[in-house]
Each structure stands twice: as C-alpha cells, then as structure tokens.
Scaffold this active site. Structure first.
Site, short mmCIF file in Angstrom:
data_model
loop_
_atom_site.label_atom_id
_atom_site.label_comp_id
_atom_site.label_asym_id
_atom_site.label_seq_id
_atom_site.Cartn_x
_atom_site.Cartn_y
_atom_site.Cartn_z
N ARG A 1 0.84 -1.20 0.00
CA ARG A 1 0.00 0.00 0.00
C ARG A 1 0.88 1.26 0.00
NH1 ARG A 1 -1.83 0.09 5.59
NH2 ARG A 1 -3.63 -1.20 5.05
N ASN B 1 -6.31 2.22 7.56
CA ASN B 1 -6.05 2.39 8.98
C ASN B 1 -5.70 1.02 9.57
OD1 ASN B 1 -6.09 2.80 11.72
ND2 ASN B 1 -7.82 4.23 11.64
N ASP B 2 -4.39 0.76 9.64
CA ASP B 2 -3.90 -0.54 10.12
C ASP B 2 -4.42 -0.91 11.49
OD1 ASP B 2 -2.07 -1.28 8.06
OD2 ASP B 2 -0.76 0.34 8.74
N THR B 3 -4.84 0.09 12.25
CA THR B 3 -5.06 -0.15 13.68
C THR B 3 -6.50 -0.45 14.04
OG1 THR B 3 -5.44 2.18 14.17
CG2 THR B 3 -3.15 1.42 14.23
N ASN C 1 -9.01 -3.14 13.78
CA ASN C 1 -9.05 -4.55 13.39
C ASN C 1 -10.33 -5.15 13.97
OD1 ASN C 1 -5.91 -4.04 14.68
ND2 ASN C 1 -6.20 -4.24 12.48
#
Ligand code: NOJ
Length: 809
Positions: free
Chosen positions: A359, A493-495, A497
């Site tokens: 990404r 937004n990796d955070t 989950n």
C-alpha cells in the site's frame, strides 16, 4: 525559537544549533547503498536491505548525546596529553564558536569551529558508486601553527540487524577485522562476520597515511571499555594499538597526523566506507575516490541528478513556505519515501520482516511520477510481482529477496490474511504512470502473480491490465452483508481490526476511485464494453454507500459484522473519521449536498489549527474488539491524533468542491516550513512532513513524530501540485484547473511533461477560487483547459486566465 533557516539559494536547510529537540536527519544514497545521516554526524548505513545487510550500528533509542554509527575526532597537544573533540559536537559536546549542519540534496555538510579549528565535512554517496564519502577539510583559524590529528571512526553492526540485538553470544563470536596495507602508508581496515569473510566485506579507508588504527571498541574507549565515546582514553596515547579484532564489538578508527598546519592553511582528508565482495574487487574504486577531483566530480554529479529531478516541476506562488516545500523539500521527501518505503528511519528502524509495504509503495510511486516516471514503473513492476491470483496483494515484501508476507495479520489467530485496500492502490499508481509517460504499451507487459509451484516457479502470469482488472474483481466479490467491501484484517487504517465480516467505507470509496480510473482508461482505449461494465459497478457501489453509510451529517467509516457503525453519531467515541468524509468526495460517490455537509463536519468536528484529526473523540481505553487503535492514548496517532497522511485527502476533496480558501488553509496549517520559528512545540525537522502530530486531546498537542517516511509526502505533493495549483496530467495532455485562495493574483509553474517544457502563468484578476476563463498556448487561445501533448523538446508558453468558466457563461 528556531534551530536553523531555509537557504533557498543553495536548496538547503541550515541547522545552527546542534541541540535540536530530536535528531534531525537527511538521507544519502538509495536502498542499493545508503541510509541516513543525523545532524550531529551519526550514520545508519546499509547495502540493499536494512534488515539483512546493515553496516553501521545506530541505535535511535540511545540518548541524543551518544555516539551513533559514526563520528569524527580531532585532537591537538595540550599539557601532557591531548585536547580531543568532535567537530560534529556529539559525542564530546565541547563548546563551539560556530555550528552549521547543511541539510542538502543527497548530502549533509557540517561546518564547525572549535578551538580555532574550522572543520568542513561533506557526507554523501556518489550517484552510482556505492560508498559513503566524508570529505573533510580542516583549516587553522588561529594565528599560530597547529599540529592536528584526525581520527574518523565507525562502529559496525552484524548485517542481520535484529540478531545484533537478540543474540549477544553468536554475534560477537563472529565479528572480525583485518588491516590491509596499501601504497604509501594508506590503509584499508576491513570488517566482516566470519561467514562472509570470502564474500562480503565492509571497508573503511582514507586518502592520507594512517599512523595507527583500532578495530576493537573496548581498546578504543580504554580501561576495559569503561572509557567513553565522549572521552576515548586511547586518544590520549600517541598511537592506537593496531589491533585486528578477532571477535567482539568491531569498530574502525584511523589515526592520521596532519602535521603542522599554518595559520589560514586548509588540509583535506577523504574517507570511504563501503562494502564489496573482497578488497581486491573494491580497490579500483577505492583508489578512484582517494582522488580529490573524483570526489568533486561525484558531488557535481549528485547536484546534476537533483537539478534534473527538481526541474520537472518548479513553482512561484505568493506563499514562500509553499515554494520552499514544492520546489525542494517535498519532492525530495517523495524521492526518499520511494527509496525507503517505511523501512529505515529513526522511527521505523528496519529490523525484522517489515520490508516495503504494498500500500505504502503504491502511493509513494504517485509522488515521484512527475520527476522519474521510469523508476515509478520499475517499482510498479516489483509490486505486481507480489499480487495474488485472486486479485488481492501480499501486504509487504523484502526488496532483496522478493519474499512477501501478510503483515501484522499473521499475529492474530483467525484474522483474515489480507488487507481490504492494498490491491486497489496499485490501480491508481499505474494510471498515474500511464498519464505521465503516455506508455500505454505497459498495459500489455506480462508479470507473474505471487503464488509459486513446488519448484518455486510462478503458477500464473497476467498482463498489467489483467492485474488491474483482478484488483477490481477482488473487491467486487468480497463484500459483506450490505454489499460494501469487506475490511479484511484492516484497511488504510492498520489499527482498526474488527471481527471478520466487517465492512470498510474507505475501501468502498477507493474502489470507486479505482473504477473511475478504469472507466477513463477504457474510454481512452475506446473499449466501450468495459466503460459500460465498470460504470455499472461504479453506480452499484455508489448506491450502496449512500444507502448504508450516510449518518445524517457525515458518512460512517465502518460497519461491524453485526451492522453496528463506527464513525457515527451513535458512537460515544470515534464518532467521525476524516477518511470517511474525504474519500466519498474523491470517489465521486457523495452527492453535492452530502459532500458539502460531510466536509463541513470535518471543519467543525475534526479541524484544529495544527491539522485535521483522524477521528474524534479518542477511544478512552484498550478494547480488543477494535484492536490497535485503542492501544494509543486519546490524541495520539490513529486514536484522534493529527495523522497527516489523511490531511491531503481532505484538501483534495475541498478542491473538488471548489473551496480554494479552505483547501489552502488546510495546506498551510500543516506546512512544516511555516513552523520553523515555533519549532519547540513541533520538535521534528521543519523541512519534511512528519507522519503524526499529537492532537488536542493530548497534553502535548502539536508535538510531531515519525518524520520522513510517510504517505503524507506523496499525497500532499499531489494535493498541492495537481489539485491546488491544478496541474494534472491526463491521457490527452496537461490539464490546468487550479483551486486557490481568492486573494491570490496568480502563480507561475514550469512543468516538464512528455518531453516538452510548459511555462505556465496563471492570472487571477477576478480573484476567484476556481474556474478557467481562457487558456492561451504560445499566444493562441485553445478550447477547454487541457494543453496538448507536444513531445517536441521545446518550451511552450501557457497563459491561463481564471474566472467564470467559459462553459458556464
Ligand atoms: C502506517 C502505514 O505505513 C500505512 O500503511 C498506514 O496506512 C498508516 N500507518 C495508517 O494506519
């Protein structure tokens, strides 16, 4: 309070106080060989891969006053011993008369004056020949002759950077050094872990006779290692011990006696740090770079590279801070993120398996495409090699081995092993390349998918166009109960989950944007069937987004597996997300009325005078159902912090709806150059964008961190050049459609596009924010606002008059 100033003439930022609030760095070389140099001369250098082939040991977590990776000592006789000091300030921290660290394009130059000695060191990596050069010039400023010794030092790490920290038995047992005497007293100190003795050696050498050397850290510091870098006891002796380390903490220190230097006289020493298969192989280039003229030429070459790179786009706007950033620092940062992805910085220390992000790198490509489209294409190729046959992408990869993995998703049992957004970004990168370079044939190039058979051969290949189509297909077929795209392990937004089955609105809108690109391309290729097909997909997703994601005043950001929205009025925390609003405008899914409302909500609910927060209010405590976002205190990073990467998306959205004032307000409030005189709060380098700034829910509101390697670089560059200044490459030509503050009288841009120079002058006598009344090319009025492709190597004058649009009149 400031720590330096912008020197536009020399395209440098000059740091004038070595005690900057955190280390301010600069990058030298590329991933092939290079790394970063901090403003007190410390250096983290690697060859090919920071995790698997690191050369110097640089531990960012040590105090800023400590030795890191490399330094330089000078000494002169005093009493019965020597006065030893570092012209870099660190690690001896002597009082200085002058200190300047010039952060240049691909080089750092430290000029200092201590005890009547002026030292001028230029640190860089030549454009092609892999080595770190320190070109050291020493001048006696006093009125007496002075005897000066020069001792450059580096500290090595094991090439496996993580092992250096996790195995304190194996590593020191393997590290060894040897000296190689060369002609006329010159020496090459070589270093290697035993297993690489015959294949890969580090070398450190100079172009001045070496009277003695040291390769063992303990001996250099003295007293069984209880001496210190601030006061190395061995430097109180006439000579170093000439010890060839058989194990332990290896360093390379070379002692040079310059002899007596007369008042006003300057001496020059050049050191080289590099890595080769063997000394024999290294020798020809080592000899070349001992020559002063070769080093001067290499520095000129570096300047030529940057002249060429930057010449592709230069601007003259009424805003000096914007000019600083767009003419030098922002495109330089884009080049840096293209080289290093998120792989090596003070904050992303390049240990372990992180590698380059799919990404991240896809977005980085878009930041350099104006300047070096060919390199952009090479990176796109690399990325396509880690695309999966189903159309999704591996999350990250090691650039040396091309081995990829699924990122953090591997750490959570039962979590989806893909990220909902990764594969879509590459569609945007490919069309950006096609529009810039016009090389439509690239679509036919065949590139294998990632999956391999038992013999390690790719199972299937596809054309670039096929890769793009499969990306669309993957999202189209992986939707949740509302028909919106599944989040996977996470999206941009990796955070956040969420439990499997959650749907993501940024993926829905990114898919919409990618579809617009596919439609535009198909139209250009006169493929009506695809135009119709993709338009139908687009309309289908637009309907779903507007049906399920509108919350009244703004769009929601996620739908949980049970349909509960995140980023909604109904939440007590995380009620509104910036990406939830900018992306429906960028995708064109938002109706004009909703776009206006959503962007207004961003202004009212998310904007601060230091940047737009990612979301608000912050989550107040750890919640495993939401994941990483709740590990941060409110106001930090993704939990309500000013996560800068998202700000340019709001800027782009504002220009799409024609709000030039607001777009520019957002642009200016995060411009680091504009923070130069109040840097104590911000702390990071004023010449690059940081990834994050603490938001107003945090007591240290305004504090920046994670500078350099951030998607902010590419997107703020695109936002400023393509949307605010409005210079946008298309398949048919260069479109000029600015969206600027009404008070601007206009601006000028020089843009190289498809082998011609466009000298553009935009005049805004009517003081509008958006709208193009007329365009003249070489004195002739043209229809519309797309200036044709010339490809004739010539310069063309373009005059744009802003005002009420012709079509609208
Ligand atoms: C940093 C990562 O490199 C990037 O890919 C991600 O989008 C942001 N964090 C936001 O979580």
């Amino acid at each position: 309070m400031n720590y330096g100033y912008f020197d536009d003439q020399n395209r440098e930022y000059v740091i004038t106080n070595p005690k900057a609030p955190v280390k301010w760095i600069n990058y030298v070389g590329t991933l092939a060989f290079g790394g970063f140099v901090d403003h007190t001369g410390g250096a983290l250098i690697c060859k090919g891969d920071p995790a698997l082939n690191r050369i110097t040991k640089y531990i960012p977590q040590l105090p800023d006053s400590d030795f890191k990776g490399a330094t330089l000592y000078l000494r002169f006789k005093q009493g019965n011993g020597y006065k030893v000091f570092s012209p870099y300030s660190v690690p001896t921290l002597d009082p200085y008369d002058l200190y300047e660290c010039h952060v240049g394009l691909g080089y750092t130059r430290i000029v200092s004056e201590f005890y009547g000695i002026r030292t001028d060191v230029t640190i860089f990596v030549p454009v092609r020949d892999s080595r770190l050069i320190r070109d050291i010039k020493i001048t006696n400023l006093s009125d007496q002759p002075m005897e000066i010794d020069v001792i450059p030092v580096v500290e090595y790490t094991h090439p496996d950077a993580l092992k250096q920290f996790t195995n304190a038995d194996w590593v020191p047992q393997t590290m060894q050094s040897r000296v190689y005497g060369d002609e006329k007293g010159l020496k090459i100190l070589i270093q290697y872990p035993f297993m690489y003795r015959e294949t890969r050696i580090n070398y450190f050498t100079s172009n001045h006779p070496v009277s003695s050397f040291e390769s063992d850290r303990k001996r250099f510091l003295g007293e069984s290692g209880y001496g210190s870098w601030a006061n190395p006891l061995s430097l109180q002796e006439a000579e170093l011990s000439n010890y060839e380390a058989l194990r332990g903490d290896n360093i390379a220190a070379l002692l040079h006696h310059l002899g007596e230097i007369q008042p006003g006289e300057t001496r020059r020493i050049i050191t080289q740090l590099g890595q080769e298969e063997s000394v024999e192989k290294a020798l020809p280039l080592i000899r070349k770079y001992r020559d002063e003229e070769s080093v001067d030429e290499a520095l000129r070459n570096l300047a030529r590279f940057w002249d060429d790179y930057l010449s592709k786009m230069q601007v003259e706007t009424p805003d000096p801070s914007m000019n600083h950033m767009l003419n030098v620092h922002n495109p330089r940062q884009c080049y840096t993120t293209k080289n290093w992805s998120r792989y090596l910085s003070l904050y992303q220390p390049g240990l372990g398996a992180r590698g380059m992000g799919f990404r991240d790198t896809s977005q980085d490509v878009m930041g350099i495409i104006t300047h070096i489209p060919e390199e952009g294409k090479d990176l796109i190729r690399k990325l396509l090699h880690i695309r999966k046959r189903d159309g999704s992408a591996m999350h990250q990869f090691n650039p040396l081995t091309m081995v990829a993995n699924e990122g953090d998703s591997r750490e959570v049992e039962g979590a989806p092993r893909y990220y909902g957004d990764d594969h879509l970004w590459i569609v945007l990168a490919i069309t950006a390349y096609l529009k810039e370079a016009g090389e439509i044939a690239f679509l036919d190039e065949v590139i294998p998918y990632y999956e391999k058979d038992e013999a390690g051969n790719p199972i299937e290949s596809g054309t670039v166009h096929d890769h793009m189509e499969r990306a669309i297909k993957f999202t189209r077929h992986n939707v949740g109960t509302h028909g919106l795209p599944l989040l996977g392990f996470a999206d941009w937004n990796d955070t956040v989950n969420l439990k499997p089955g959650a749907e993501s609105l940024i993926v829905a809108n990114l898919y919409g944007r990618a579809l617009l690109e596919m439609i535009e391309l198909a139209r250009y290729l006169e493929d009506t069937e695809s135009v119709e097909g993709y338009t139908a997909y687009y309309e289908e997703m637009k309907r779903r987004v507007n049906e399920h994601a509108w919350d009244g005043e703004w769009y929601v950001r996620y739908l949980d597996v049970d349909g509960t929205p995140l980023g909604s009025r109904s939440n007590t925390e995380g009620q509104i997300y910036a990406n939830g609003q900018s992306w429906p405008v960028i995708s064109g899914f938002a109706t004009p009325e909703r776009a206006a409302k959503a962007l207004d909500s961003v202004y009212r609910r998310l904007n601060t005078r230091k940047g737009i927060r990612l979301s608000t209010p912050g989550y107040k405590g750890f919640d495993p159902r939401k994941g990483g976002v709740t590990t941060y205190p409110p106001g930090a990073k993704e939990n309500g912090g000013i996560f800068l990467h998202t700000n340019p998306w709001v800027i782009i959205a504002e220009t799409i709806v024609g709000h030039g004032e607001r777009a520019f307000e957002y642009y200016s409030q995060i411009n680091p150059a504009a923070k130069n005189d109040r840097i104590n709060e911000f702390e990071c380098e004023p010449y690059v964008y940081p990834q994050n700034i603490l938001g107003d829910e945090h007591p240290q509101f305004g504090l920046a961190r994670n500078s350099w390697l951030t998607g902010t670089a590419s997107w703020i560059y695109q936002a400023a050049t393509q949307y605010i200044l409005g210079i946008m490459p298309t398949y048919e030509g260069l479109q000029i459609d600015p969206c600027i503050p009404g008070k601007w009288d206009g601006f000028k841009v020089t843009r190289v596009f498809r082998d011609a120079v466009y000298q553009i002058e935009v005049k805004n006598r009517d003081h509008v924010c958006k709208g193009v009344k007329s365009v003249k090319v070489d004195g002739q009025e043209i229809k519309g606002k797309i200036v044709p492709i010339f490809g004739d190597g010539k310069t063309h004058r373009v005059e744009v008059i802003m005002g009420e649009e012709v079509e609208k009149r």
